[in-house]
Structure formats: structure tokens, C-alpha cells
Design an enzyme around this catalytic site. Structure first.
Site, PDB file in Angstrom:
ATOM      1  N   ASP A  98       0.859  -1.207   0.000  1.00  0.00           N
ATOM      2  CA  ASP A  98       0.000   0.000   0.000  1.00  0.00           C
ATOM      3  C   ASP A  98       0.885   1.244   0.000  1.00  0.00           C
ATOM      4  O   ASP A  98       2.095   1.153   0.197  1.00  0.00           O
ATOM      5  CB  ASP A  98      -0.870   0.015   1.266  1.00  0.00           C
ATOM      6  CG  ASP A  98      -0.029  -0.110   2.519  1.00  0.00           C
ATOM      7  OD1 ASP A  98       0.194  -1.247   2.962  1.00  0.00           O
ATOM      8  OD2 ASP A  98       0.474   0.910   3.031  1.00  0.00           O
ATOM      9  N   ASP A 102       0.559   3.639   2.264  1.00  0.00           N
ATOM     10  CA  ASP A 102       0.339   4.202   3.589  1.00  0.00           C
ATOM     11  C   ASP A 102      -0.769   5.269   3.495  1.00  0.00           C
ATOM     12  O   ASP A 102      -1.851   4.947   2.995  1.00  0.00           O
ATOM     13  CB  ASP A 102       1.650   4.740   4.164  1.00  0.00           C
ATOM     14  CG  ASP A 102       1.594   4.866   5.674  1.00  0.00           C
ATOM     15  OD1 ASP A 102       0.951   4.015   6.322  1.00  0.00           O
ATOM     16  OD2 ASP A 102       2.174   5.817   6.225  1.00  0.00           O
TER      17      ASP A 102
HETATM   18  N1  LIG Z   1       1.241   1.314   5.737  1.00  0.00           N
HETATM   19  C1  LIG Z   1       1.700   0.454   6.638  1.00  0.00           C
HETATM   20  N2  LIG Z   1       2.130   0.892   7.837  1.00  0.00           N
HETATM   21  C2  LIG Z   1       2.636   0.005   8.743  1.00  0.00           C
HETATM   22  N3  LIG Z   1       2.708  -1.306   8.542  1.00  0.00           N
HETATM   23  C3  LIG Z   1       2.279  -1.785   7.374  1.00  0.00           C
HETATM   24  N4  LIG Z   1       2.227  -3.027   6.885  1.00  0.00           N
HETATM   25  C4  LIG Z   1       1.724  -2.978   5.649  1.00  0.00           C
HETATM   26  N5  LIG Z   1       1.410  -1.703   5.305  1.00  0.00           N
HETATM   27  C5  LIG Z   1       1.751  -0.935   6.373  1.00  0.00           C
END
Ligand SMILES: Nc1ncnc2[nH]cnc12
Ligand SMILES: CSC[C@H]1O[C@H](OP(=O)(O)O)[C@H](O)[C@@H]1O
Length: 295
Positions: A213, A215
Site C-alpha cells: 500500500d 500508507d
Molecule cells: N502502511 C503500513 N504501515 C505500517 N505497517 C504496514 N504493513 C503494511 N502496510 C503498512
């Protein structure tokens, strides 16, 4: 053995979405006890093309344990007791860079540890040690991962800084932007203190992080959710499995002691005078530091 381990044994710590390993034969889940408490789960022992491999689901089967409550010390101690010499961590991460879209693999080479609620060392009053951490991962194991990713034609980035946050909540946008301004590449919640403890236990450690992703900083993408993370993980599960299968023989076919110094990390690290060492603490350290402490 004075200078390392006779037989290289690969251990896999599987992160979110990875609760087992395909293609293993002669498998058995075994309880490995540790003086540091209970590991996340039993360890899965098996063989891949005749080579022993040990797997630990980081959060336990069914994903029972959140990042702050993982017993990192017990996990690393148990893997050491199981004979593991090299740990490959496979982790889900958020991307902090435009050019690292979901599905990209990153062979992490640096960390910024922002965690604050975890036991971070095997050593304590009664036996104090300070290991070097300038290079917190093993570049030899990183080379094996890179060769495997190349063979499999999986898009990857060699090198990258992983910001380790405490969680379990994902970041605020201000935090995410701050970490971007620090030049971090990816963000996750688990690889510290894991990497620190692997170094203290004189084991090679490398992380292959799979971006799931963007974030919450990216103006054109939704903020991260668990569903989105799992969706990307499932879409890329075959690649993760293929990676493990391709790395394993590269670990087997080489001289055991790591020339990067992982297997001798404690050589000049223990500062407590022999007569000031606490026998109970030494007993707990038998697996991780017995090579240098004796016994
Ligand atoms: N955006 C994110 N922040 C923290 N841990 C994660 N694991 C997978 N995506 C994450
Ligand atoms: C399920 S999203 C958040 C979760 O995923 C990552 O775990 P792991 O490193 O074990 O794959 C991240 O660090 C969080 O723990």
C-alpha cells in the site's frame, strides 16, 4: 564450533498473510521452549529439496499476536535453538516512495527504529553487550535474495530504509510525511527489534519486504486498510513462495560462517567482567551467546 556453524540452516519468519510454507516435505510442527518465554507459535520443520528449513509464523497461525506483543526474544532464541543460522524475514510494508508501488519487493538494508514498547536485547544487568549495527542486515543473504528475485523476474529494489513504527494503528499523515522527509522507503511494525536480536544471537538476517500500500501520504491513493494489505499479499503469494524456494539452495551451497561477520557478532561485544556476570543471566543466554560465554 569456535567460528560459526557447521551446517547452514535457513529459517523463515513469515509476516502478515504468510502462516505456512508450501512444498515442504517431512513437515512437523514442534514446540521449542525458550527461557525468554513463549515464541509466537510452534516451529514448522521441513525439507525443501532435501534441505532442512525452519518456519515461524511471526504473528502465530491465524494472526493472533499484534506487533507490540510479539515475544521477539523468544522467537529468535527458539530459531537459534532449532539450529537456524540465517533468517529470512518476509514482511508486508507500506510504501513511502512514489516509485515503489504495491507488489514491489524491497531488499531492506537499513532501519529507523521508532518502537518503544518492546524488549530489545537478550543482554541485561549481569551480562552487558553492545553489538555493532551499522549494517543491520546480512548482505550475503541479501545477495541470495537478489539473485532469487532476478531469476524469478520479480520487480525489486535492492536497498531501502524501513521505518519501524510501534503500531498497531497505522500512521497519521503528518507522521507518514515526516518519514518521507527522512528519506525512508517503506514502513512496517515488526522488523525491529527482530534484526537487533538476530545480530545479538549471531545469526544472518535479511528482510524481503513486499509493498502492499501507499500508507496514507499519497494524494491519489486510498489510505491503507488491512483488507487492502491482505488483497495485495494474496495477489503476490505465489511470488513469495517462489522466492523462498529459490533462496533456499543458495544458502545451502556455500561456506557456513558468514564472511560479513554475522556469526561472530559477539566476539568483541561483551563488556561485563567475567567475575561480575550473573550465572542466572548466563544460563538464559546459553543458546544465543554460548559460543562466546562458554557452557
Ligand atoms: N502502511 C503500513 N504501515 C505500517 N505497517 C504496514 N504493513 C503494511 N502496510 C503498512
Ligand atoms: C496487516 S497490516 C500491518 C502488519 O503487517 C506487517 O506485519 P509483518 O511485518 O509481520 O508482515 C506490519 O509490520 C504490521 O504488523
Amino acid at each position: 564450533m569456535a567460528d560459526g556453524h557447521a551446517t547452514p540452516v535457513l529459517g523463515i519468519i513469515g509476516g502478515s498473510g504468510i502462516y505456512g510454507i508450501d512444498g515442504l516435505t517431512n513437515t512437523e510442527w514442534r514446540t521449542v521452549e525458550s527461557p525468554f518465554g513463549a515464541p509466537s507459535d510452534q516451529l514448522l520443520f521441513g525439507e525443501l529439496d532435501g534441505q532442512t528449513l525452519v518456519f515461524l509464523p511471526r504473528h502465530g497461525r491465524g494472526h493472533r499476536i499484534p506487533p507490540s506483543e510479539l515475544n521477539y526474544r523468544a522467537n529468535i532464541d527458539a530459531l537459534k535453538r532449532a539450529g537456524v543460522t540465517e533468517i529470512l524475514s518476509v514482511s508486508a510494508v507500506g510504501s513511502l516512495k512514489e516509485e515503489l508501488p504495491p507488489g514491489t519487493f524491497v531488499i531492506v538494508d537499513q532501519f529507523i527504529d521508532r518502537t518503544f514498547a518492546r524488549s530489545k536485547s537478550f543482554f541485561t544487568t549481569g551480562c552487558v553487550a553492545h553489538v555493532a549495527l551499522g549494517h543491520p542486515v546480512c548482505s550475503r543473504l541479501g545477495d541470495a535474495c537478489e539473485a532469487a528475485l532476478k531469476e524469478l523476474a520479480i520487480p525489486y529494489q535492492r536497498g531501502g530504509t524501513y521505518l519501524v513504527m510501534e503500531g498497531p494503528q497505522f500512521s497519521t499523515q503528518a507522521e507518514s510525511k515526516l518519514y518521507r522527509s527522512w528519506g525512508c522507503d517503506v514502513i512496517g511494525m515488526t522488523n525491529m527489534p527482530e534484526a537487533k536480536l538476530a545480530r545479538e544471537a549471531e545469526m544472518c538476517y535479511a528482510t524481503v519486504a513486499m509493498v502492499t500500500d501507499y500508507d496514507c501520504w499519497h494524494p491519489d491513493h486510498d489510505h491503507v486498510t488491512v483488507d487492502a494489505v491482505i488483497k495485495v499479499l494474496l495477489e503476490n503469494a505465489d511470488k513469495g513462495r517462489a522466492l523462498v524456494k529459490a533462496v533456499a539452495p543458495k544458502v545451502r551451497d556455500r561456506a557456513a560462517p558468514c564472511e560479513k561477520g554475522c556469526h561472530t557478532a559477539l566476539e568483541h561485544a561483551i563488556i561485563t567482567a567475567p567475575e561480575a556476570r550473573d550465572p542466572e543471566v548466563l544460563a538464559r543466554l546459553r543458546a544465543v551467546a554460548g559460543r562466546v560465554l562458554g557452557g
